[in-house]
Design an enzyme around this catalytic site. Structure first.
Site, PDB file in Angstrom:
ATOM      1  N   THR A 100       0.822  -1.211   0.000  1.00 21.96           N
ATOM      2  CA  THR A 100       0.000   0.000   0.000  1.00 21.96           C
ATOM      3  C   THR A 100       0.858   1.264   0.000  1.00 21.96           C
ATOM      4  OG1 THR A 100      -1.508   1.268   1.406  1.00 21.96           O
ATOM      5  CG2 THR A 100      -0.110  -0.275   2.534  1.00 21.96           C
ATOM      6  N   ASP A 101       0.283   2.358  -0.496  1.00 19.07           N
ATOM      7  CA  ASP A 101       0.983   3.652  -0.424  1.00 19.07           C
ATOM      8  C   ASP A 101       1.005   4.194   1.011  1.00 19.07           C
ATOM      9  OD1 ASP A 101      -1.718   4.333  -0.184  1.00 19.07           O
ATOM     10  OD2 ASP A 101      -1.695   5.853  -1.763  1.00 19.07           O
ATOM     11  N   GLU A 102       0.190   3.598   1.909  1.00 21.79           N
ATOM     12  CA  GLU A 102       0.126   4.132   3.280  1.00 21.79           C
ATOM     13  C   GLU A 102       1.437   3.945   4.032  1.00 21.79           C
ATOM     14  OE1 GLU A 102      -3.345   3.504   5.585  1.00 21.79           O
ATOM     15  OE2 GLU A 102      -4.687   3.694   3.876  1.00 21.79           O
ATOM     16  N   TYR A 129      -2.223  -0.493  10.960  1.00 22.53           N
ATOM     17  CA  TYR A 129      -2.307  -1.183   9.660  1.00 22.53           C
ATOM     18  C   TYR A 129      -1.088  -0.869   8.809  1.00 22.53           C
ATOM     19  CZ  TYR A 129      -3.380  -1.612   4.687  1.00 22.53           C
ATOM     20  OH  TYR A 129      -3.292  -1.885   3.337  1.00 22.53           O
ATOM     21  N   GLY A 166      -4.654   9.824  14.039  1.00 24.29           N
ATOM     22  CA  GLY A 166      -3.510   9.602  13.133  1.00 24.29           C
ATOM     23  C   GLY A 166      -3.882   9.645  11.665  1.00 24.29           C
ATOM     24  N   ASN A 207      -8.091   1.664  -3.685  1.00 25.09           N
ATOM     25  CA  ASN A 207      -8.894   0.976  -4.707  1.00 25.09           C
ATOM     26  C   ASN A 207     -10.380   1.158  -4.425  1.00 25.09           C
ATOM     27  OD1 ASN A 207      -7.186  -2.021  -5.801  1.00 25.09           O
ATOM     28  ND2 ASN A 207      -6.288  -0.118  -5.118  1.00 25.09           N
ATOM     29  N   LYS A 249       2.011  -3.212   7.476  1.00 26.07           N
ATOM     30  CA  LYS A 249       2.313  -3.415   6.050  1.00 26.07           C
ATOM     31  C   LYS A 249       3.754  -2.976   5.764  1.00 26.07           C
ATOM     32  CE  LYS A 249       0.012  -4.571   3.026  1.00 26.07           C
ATOM     33  NZ  LYS A 249      -0.321  -5.905   2.441  1.00 26.07           N
TER      34      LYS A 249
HETATM   35  P1  NAD Z   1      -9.701  -7.383   2.094  1.00 28.28           P
HETATM   36  O1  NAD Z   1      -9.716  -7.059   3.551  1.00 28.28           O
HETATM   37  O2  NAD Z   1     -10.889  -7.125   1.271  1.00 28.28           O
HETATM   38  O3  NAD Z   1      -9.368  -8.952   1.901  1.00 28.28           O
HETATM   39  C1  NAD Z   1      -8.351  -9.591   2.631  1.00 28.28           C
HETATM   40  C2  NAD Z   1      -8.422 -11.090   2.321  1.00 28.28           C
HETATM   41  O4  NAD Z   1      -7.365 -11.732   3.065  1.00 28.28           O
HETATM   42  C3  NAD Z   1      -9.723 -11.738   2.762  1.00 28.28           C
HETATM   43  O5  NAD Z   1     -10.170 -12.668   1.774  1.00 28.28           O
HETATM   44  C4  NAD Z   1      -9.366 -12.476   4.045  1.00 28.28           C
HETATM   45  O6  NAD Z   1     -10.163 -13.628   4.303  1.00 28.28           O
HETATM   46  C5  NAD Z   1      -7.903 -12.852   3.767  1.00 28.28           C
HETATM   47  N1  NAD Z   1      -7.150 -13.046   5.004  1.00 28.28           N
HETATM   48  C6  NAD Z   1      -7.069 -12.183   6.054  1.00 28.28           C
HETATM   49  N2  NAD Z   1      -6.328 -12.732   7.033  1.00 28.28           N
HETATM   50  C7  NAD Z   1      -5.914 -13.945   6.567  1.00 28.28           C
HETATM   51  C8  NAD Z   1      -5.110 -14.977   7.117  1.00 28.28           C
HETATM   52  N3  NAD Z   1      -4.589 -14.873   8.359  1.00 28.28           N
HETATM   53  N4  NAD Z   1      -4.873 -16.068   6.374  1.00 28.28           N
HETATM   54  C9  NAD Z   1      -5.399 -16.185   5.134  1.00 28.28           C
HETATM   55  N5  NAD Z   1      -6.194 -15.257   4.563  1.00 28.28           N
HETATM   56  C10 NAD Z   1      -6.430 -14.136   5.286  1.00 28.28           C
HETATM   57  O7  NAD Z   1      -8.404  -6.652   1.513  1.00 28.28           O
HETATM   58  P2  NAD Z   1      -8.180  -5.952   0.102  1.00 28.28           P
HETATM   59  O8  NAD Z   1      -8.714  -4.584   0.154  1.00 28.28           O
HETATM   60  O9  NAD Z   1      -8.624  -6.878  -0.959  1.00 28.28           O
HETATM   61  O10 NAD Z   1      -6.586  -5.829   0.097  1.00 28.28           O
HETATM   62  C11 NAD Z   1      -5.781  -6.887  -0.406  1.00 28.28           C
HETATM   63  C12 NAD Z   1      -4.321  -6.482  -0.273  1.00 28.28           C
HETATM   64  O11 NAD Z   1      -4.080  -5.291  -1.011  1.00 28.28           O
HETATM   65  C13 NAD Z   1      -3.890  -6.185   1.157  1.00 28.28           C
HETATM   66  O12 NAD Z   1      -2.589  -6.700   1.337  1.00 28.28           O
HETATM   67  C14 NAD Z   1      -3.873  -4.668   1.241  1.00 28.28           C
HETATM   68  O13 NAD Z   1      -2.907  -4.224   2.172  1.00 28.28           O
HETATM   69  C15 NAD Z   1      -3.467  -4.315  -0.180  1.00 28.28           C
HETATM   70  N6  NAD Z   1      -3.935  -2.997  -0.662  1.00 28.28           N
HETATM   71  C16 NAD Z   1      -5.274  -2.677  -0.555  1.00 28.28           C
HETATM   72  C17 NAD Z   1      -5.705  -1.455  -1.078  1.00 28.28           C
HETATM   73  C18 NAD Z   1      -7.163  -1.043  -1.002  1.00 28.28           C
HETATM   74  O14 NAD Z   1      -7.494   0.081  -1.341  1.00 28.28           O
HETATM   75  N7  NAD Z   1      -8.067  -1.927  -0.592  1.00 28.28           N
HETATM   76  C19 NAD Z   1      -4.797  -0.582  -1.672  1.00 28.28           C
HETATM   77  C20 NAD Z   1      -3.448  -0.955  -1.741  1.00 28.28           C
HETATM   78  C21 NAD Z   1      -3.041  -2.173  -1.242  1.00 28.28           C
HETATM   79  O1  DAU Z   2      -4.190   3.920   0.325  1.00 27.07           O
HETATM   80  C1  DAU Z   2      -4.394   2.545   0.243  1.00 27.07           C
HETATM   81  C2  DAU Z   2      -5.250   2.091   1.401  1.00 27.07           C
HETATM   82  O2  DAU Z   2      -6.583   2.521   1.130  1.00 27.07           O
HETATM   83  C3  DAU Z   2      -5.222   0.581   1.604  1.00 27.07           C
HETATM   84  O3  DAU Z   2      -3.920   0.185   1.945  1.00 27.07           O
HETATM   85  C4  DAU Z   2      -6.200   0.150   2.710  1.00 27.07           C
HETATM   86  O4  DAU Z   2      -6.234  -1.269   2.808  1.00 27.07           O
HETATM   87  C5  DAU Z   2      -7.584   0.664   2.357  1.00 27.07           C
HETATM   88  O5  DAU Z   2      -8.472   0.377   3.414  1.00 27.07           O
HETATM   89  C6  DAU Z   2      -7.562   2.172   2.095  1.00 27.07           C
HETATM   90  O6  DAU Z   2      -7.294   2.883   3.328  1.00 27.07           O
HETATM   91  P1  DAU Z   2      -8.062   4.245   3.719  1.00 27.07           P
HETATM   92  O7  DAU Z   2      -8.016   4.416   5.175  1.00 27.07           O
HETATM   93  O8  DAU Z   2      -7.587   5.371   2.882  1.00 27.07           O
HETATM   94  O9  DAU Z   2      -9.554   3.856   3.208  1.00 27.07           O
HETATM   95  P2  DAU Z   2     -11.002   4.103   3.862  1.00 27.07           P
HETATM   96  O10 DAU Z   2     -11.998   3.697   2.824  1.00 27.07           O
HETATM   97  O11 DAU Z   2     -11.113   3.514   5.207  1.00 27.07           O
HETATM   98  O12 DAU Z   2     -11.040   5.677   4.007  1.00 27.07           O
HETATM   99  C7  DAU Z   2     -10.854   6.548   2.904  1.00 27.07           C
HETATM  100  C8  DAU Z   2     -10.942   7.974   3.416  1.00 27.07           C
HETATM  101  O13 DAU Z   2     -12.294   8.233   3.833  1.00 27.07           O
HETATM  102  C9  DAU Z   2     -10.073   8.240   4.636  1.00 27.07           C
HETATM  103  O14 DAU Z   2      -9.575   9.561   4.562  1.00 27.07           O
HETATM  104  C10 DAU Z   2     -11.044   8.102   5.813  1.00 27.07           C
HETATM  105  C11 DAU Z   2     -12.363   8.588   5.235  1.00 27.07           C
HETATM  106  N1  DAU Z   2     -13.597   7.950   5.768  1.00 27.07           N
HETATM  107  C12 DAU Z   2     -13.681   6.590   5.806  1.00 27.07           C
HETATM  108  C13 DAU Z   2     -14.833   5.972   6.261  1.00 27.07           C
HETATM  109  C14 DAU Z   2     -14.933   4.455   6.326  1.00 27.07           C
HETATM  110  C15 DAU Z   2     -14.680   8.745   6.149  1.00 27.07           C
HETATM  111  O15 DAU Z   2     -14.602   9.979   6.088  1.00 27.07           O
HETATM  112  N2  DAU Z   2     -15.811   8.136   6.606  1.00 27.07           N
HETATM  113  C16 DAU Z   2     -15.941   6.771   6.685  1.00 27.07           C
HETATM  114  O16 DAU Z   2     -17.009   6.275   7.135  1.00 27.07           O
END
Ligand code: NAD
Ligand code: DAU
Length: 354
Positions: free
Chosen positions: A134-136, A159, A292, A189, A163
């Site tokens: 992730t970019d985080e 988180y 944070g 995403n 990562k």
């Molecule tokens: P998600 O939370 O939707 O899915 C996570 C998956 O991992 C689930 O299917 C869960 O069952 C599985 N999992 C969790 N713990 C596990 C364990 N101990 N053993 C086996 N499986 C396990 O997550 P996502 O949004 O699809 O993200 C996938 C990856 O991409 C993550 O590594 C996340 O850090 C990275 N990522 C996500 C985003 C985003 O915006 N969602 C952006 C950049 C990177």
């Molecule tokens: O940048 C990549 C990351 O994006 C991934 O690594 C993480 O897995 C993914 O969860 C996501 O993290 P964020 O914290 O950016 O996503 P989230 O959807 O939780 O929040 C997006 C923005 O919206 C953030 O600034 C917090 C805000 N937010 C979120 C929720 C759930 C709100 O204002 N209200 C809300 O109810």
């Protein structure tokens, strides 16, 4: 074209993993795909209905924190490529309960690295361990600038710190043991199959149900939004064309404040359902901020564009419309994921923010 590969995908029942398998399993019948997932609250086999009966798709319910089970699944399937998505992914949950983030994201990654190292030994030709990150990990930007692959790590949440730790382990296994790794760090995403705890699905579903739209703080935090299949294509491109030992940033060139995102979603939900946009916009509700809370993320994706020829296909407008339509049409998927456990999370996260 690559020869037939055994591709072990962790976390393939989650949001990005399921979109990845739905895209790549039908496109590459020559490869075997093994989905290794423990099915936490975020994992859902219903998301894989399209591919579950494909001859080149297999599912293994394995918890990556269980080293013996990880070694056994590696021995059984002997993967050539590992694509590691599995993680605890939600920042707010990492604040409520960080421990599982340390276990899954750090120890789980360690178990996978060790299993790959022992399976491949010195026979590393054609092998790839692709770590999805992730970019985080880079922390927060001010008003200007972009994250590049050289930006120093500075994670803010449990988180992102977990990562970041996993990224360091992956690089260390490359430098110390010669493990053939690649890392991608992607921005936010959005798209179909995202669990309704993240901003986009929370806002679409709340707007549709005329519930308040909870915006953290002043809503001025900026995220760089990328449609999920553009991320999946980027990962596949890096696996095929990226260099071993390299890191690639992935982003959508779509910087928006959270308020801009919520406004756009209200307009789209109104257009798609015939509701009044003004009625939906009036549901916006500012709530207590996330501790944070990073202010701004923005990705410089020039390395992957230049070296691998990847560019995103969807714009913010086309991707968001597809996403809104998907959530409005897939009511049974939504009903099924909003179980009792889900109600508990909504109560925990939002009740003391009012
Ligand atoms: P998600 O939370 O939707 O899915 C996570 C998956 O991992 C689930 O299917 C869960 O069952 C599985 N999992 C969790 N713990 C596990 C364990 N101990 N053993 C086996 N499986 C396990 O997550 P996502 O949004 O699809 O993200 C996938 C990856 O991409 C993550 O590594 C996340 O850090 C990275 N990522 C996500 C985003 C985003 O915006 N969602 C952006 C950049 C990177
Ligand atoms: O940048 C990549 C990351 O994006 C991934 O690594 C993480 O897995 C993914 O969860 C996501 O993290 P964020 O914290 O950016 O996503 P989230 O959807 O939780 O929040 C997006 C923005 O919206 C953030 O600034 C917090 C805000 N937010 C979120 C929720 C759930 C709100 O204002 N209200 C809300 O109810």
């Amino acid at each position: 074209m690559n020869p037939a590969m055994r591709v072990l995908v962790t976390g393939g029942a989650g949001f990005i993993g399921a979109n990845f398998l739905n895209l790549l399993v039908p496109r590459h019948p020559e490869h075997e795909f093994i989905n290794v997932d423990s099915l936490t609250y975020a994992g859902n086999l219903e998301s894989l209905a399209k591919v579950q009966d494909s001859a080149n798709y297999h599912f293994e319910r394995v918890d990556i924190t269980d080293a013996d089970a990880v070694n056994a699944v590696f021995e059984k399937h002997r993967p050539d490529w590992v694509i590691h998505f599995a993680a605890e992914s939600h920042v707010d949950r990492s604040i409520e309960g960080p421990k599982q983030f340390i276990r899954t994201n750090i120890e789980g990654t360690f178990n996978l690295l060790e299993a790959a190292r022992h399976l491949w030994g010195e026979n590393r030709e054609g092998k790839v361990f692709h770590h999805v990150s992730t970019d985080e990990v880079y922390g927060s930007l001010g008003a200007e600038g972009f994250f590049t692959e050289e930006t120093a790590y500075d994670p803010s949440s449990p988180y992102s710190a977990a990562k970041a730790s996993s990224d360091h382990l992956v690089r260390a296994w490359h430098r110390t043991f010669g493990l053939p790794v690649k890392i991608t760090n992607c921005s936010n995403n959005y798209g179909p199959l995202q669990f309704p705890e993240k901003l986009i699905p929370v806002m679409i579903l709340n707007a549709q149900e005329r519930k308040k739209l909870p915006i953290y703080g002043e809503g001025l935090n900026v995220r760089d939004w990328l449609y999920v299949t553009d991320h999946c294509e980027a990962i596949w491109t890096v696996i095929e064309k990226g260099k071993i030992g390299e890191t690639y940033n992935i982003g959508g060139h779509n910087e928006k404040t959270n308020i801009e995102v919520v406004d756009a979603l209200c307009t789209l939900v109104a257009e798609e359902t015939g509701a009044s946009a003004d009625e939906l916009l009036a549901l916006k509700h500012f709530v207590k901020d996330r501790p944070g809370h990073d202010m701004r993320y923005a990705i410089d994706a020039s390395k992957i564009e230049r070296d691998c020829g990847w560019t995103p296909k969807e714009t913010f407008e086309t991707g968001m419309r597809k996403t809104v339509k998907w959530y409005l049409e897939n009511t049974s998927w939504i009903e099924n994921v909003r179980s009792g456990e889900y109600q508990k999370w909504i109560e925990t996260n939002y009740s003391d923010r009012q």
